[in-house]
Design an enzyme around this catalytic site. Structure first.
Site, short mmCIF file in Angstrom:
data_model
loop_
_atom_site.label_atom_id
_atom_site.label_comp_id
_atom_site.label_asym_id
_atom_site.label_seq_id
_atom_site.Cartn_x
_atom_site.Cartn_y
_atom_site.Cartn_z
N ASP A 156 0.94 -0.89 0.10
CA ASP A 156 -0.02 0.01 -0.06
C ASP A 156 0.75 1.13 0.12
O ASP A 156 1.75 1.29 0.04
CB ASP A 156 -0.76 0.05 1.14
CG ASP A 156 -0.21 -0.17 2.05
OD1 ASP A 156 0.91 -0.94 3.07
OD2 ASP A 156 -1.00 -1.16 3.06
N ASN A 200 -7.41 -3.23 14.25
CA ASN A 200 -9.15 -3.34 13.82
C ASN A 200 -9.02 -4.51 12.87
O ASN A 200 -9.78 -4.45 12.18
CB ASN A 200 -9.14 -2.05 13.24
CG ASN A 200 -8.65 -1.92 11.64
OD1 ASN A 200 -8.22 -2.49 11.67
ND2 ASN A 200 -9.15 -0.21 11.01
N HIS A 255 -7.17 -4.78 10.20
CA HIS A 255 -7.07 -4.62 8.95
C HIS A 255 -5.50 -5.13 8.40
O HIS A 255 -4.25 -5.70 8.97
CB HIS A 255 -6.75 -3.25 8.36
CG HIS A 255 -5.74 -2.42 9.16
ND1 HIS A 255 -5.81 -0.82 9.47
CD2 HIS A 255 -4.77 -2.66 9.21
CE1 HIS A 255 -4.53 -0.35 9.52
NE2 HIS A 255 -3.52 -1.61 9.84
C1 F6R Z 1 1.76 -1.34 5.85
C2 F6R Z 1 0.48 -1.89 5.79
C3 F6R Z 1 -0.86 -2.43 7.70
C4 F6R Z 1 0.48 -2.05 8.94
C5 F6R Z 1 -0.46 -2.82 9.87
C6 F6R Z 1 0.14 -3.33 11.60
O1 F6R Z 1 2.19 -1.06 4.96
O2 F6R Z 1 -0.35 -2.98 5.70
O3 F6R Z 1 -1.66 -2.75 7.44
O4 F6R Z 1 0.74 -3.73 8.57
O5 F6R Z 1 -1.65 -1.61 10.13
O6 F6R Z 1 1.03 -1.87 11.20
P1 F6R Z 1 1.85 -2.01 12.29
O7 F6R Z 1 3.04 -2.57 12.10
O8 F6R Z 1 2.68 -0.62 12.75
O9 F6R Z 1 1.53 -2.42 13.86
#
Ligand code: F6R
Length: 243
Positions: free
Chosen positions: A67, A136, A138
């Site tokens: 992303d 959440n 995602h």
């Molecule tokens: C990043 C991405 C997000 C993160 C997620 C967890 O490219 O796609 O889905 O993997 O927000 O983020 P962290 O690792 O900062 O807890």
């Protein structure tokens, strides 16, 4: 689904880096799907160290990132392109023109997404996709919704994600409100998936995603349907799982 329990963040990073290394060694011209965020920073650090020792060669590897924020340039230090260059690509021998991140500067969302889908299709899909897990549920920026999104698309980030990302920006108003992200279908088509999770803060969503019902309200829950998923987590992140 395999679950690998590790001691702490460093151990989780080493194990995840080992799994990525195995992929690169077994298939030097593989397509790696990569993630940003706090979780994979230690993984990338480890890969850089092993590359510097001469144990890894990325010269034939291609990467596609999950992303990118809409509106941020590659030079913006909060863009995911900047993150990837800074944490990994600048320190290994991957060819920069073999690294792909959605084009955050393309204002036409349809074009940005079509272009990215074409890149992934032309590469023949992803061999190994590394994922983090949002608070959440995602994955990529596929936020909780009423249906599973398909290929690359433009999303309005939820307030919970905007708040979680605010720590990287000098003020809340600077956090982008939209992003381009690979869709659930593209992620699910990866041959192998690794989900890296760390910290107590992730414990309850890890349980919900991997032991709860499969629902678009928890996008990562769809991974229960994939035939080759490995969750690598430290003790804290896995602390709420049944034994
Ligand atoms: C990043 C991405 C997000 C993160 C997620 C967890 O490219 O796609 O889905 O993997 O927000 O983020 P962290 O690792 O900062 O807890």
């Amino acid at each position: 689904m395999k679950i690998i329990k590790t001691k702490d963040y460093e151990h989780m990073s080493r194990v995840t880096a080992n799994l990525l290394s195995a992929q690169v060694i077994m298939k030097p011209d593989c397509v790696l799907g990569l993630a940003t965020g706090s979780t994979p920073v230690g993984v990338y650090k480890q890969l850089v160290q092993w590359f510097q020792k001469g144990d890894l060669d990325f010269s034939e590897v291609t990467s596609v990132n999950l992303d990118e924020y809409k509106g941020l340039s590659p030079e913006n230090d909060q863009s995911y392109r900047y993150f990837m260059n800074h944490n990994l690509f600048d320190h290994i021998n991957i060819r920069k023109d073999h690294t792909f991140v959605p084009n955050g500067l393309e204002p036409d969302a349809e074009k940005a997404c079509d272009d990215y889908n074409k890149i992934i299709h032309d590469l023949g899909g992803i061999d190994l996709q590394l994922l983090g897990l949002g608070n959440n549920g995602h994955i990529g920026f596929n936020e909780p919704s009423s249906s599973f999104e398909k290929e690359t698309h433009c999303v309005d980030l939820t307030q919970s994600t905007i708040d979680a990302n605010a720590r990287f920006f000098s003020s809340l108003s600077e956090v982008p409100r939209q992003a381009y992200t690979m869709g659930i279908q593209t992620i699910m088509q990866a041959k192998k998936i690794i989900v890296a999770v760390s910290g107590q803060g992730k414990a309850s969503i890890v349980k919900e995603a991997f032991f709860g019902p499969i629902t678009p309200q928890v996008p990562a829950s769809v991974l229960q349907l994939h035939s080759d998923v490995t969750v690598v987590g430290d003790e804290a992140a896995l602390s709420m799982l049944p034994h």
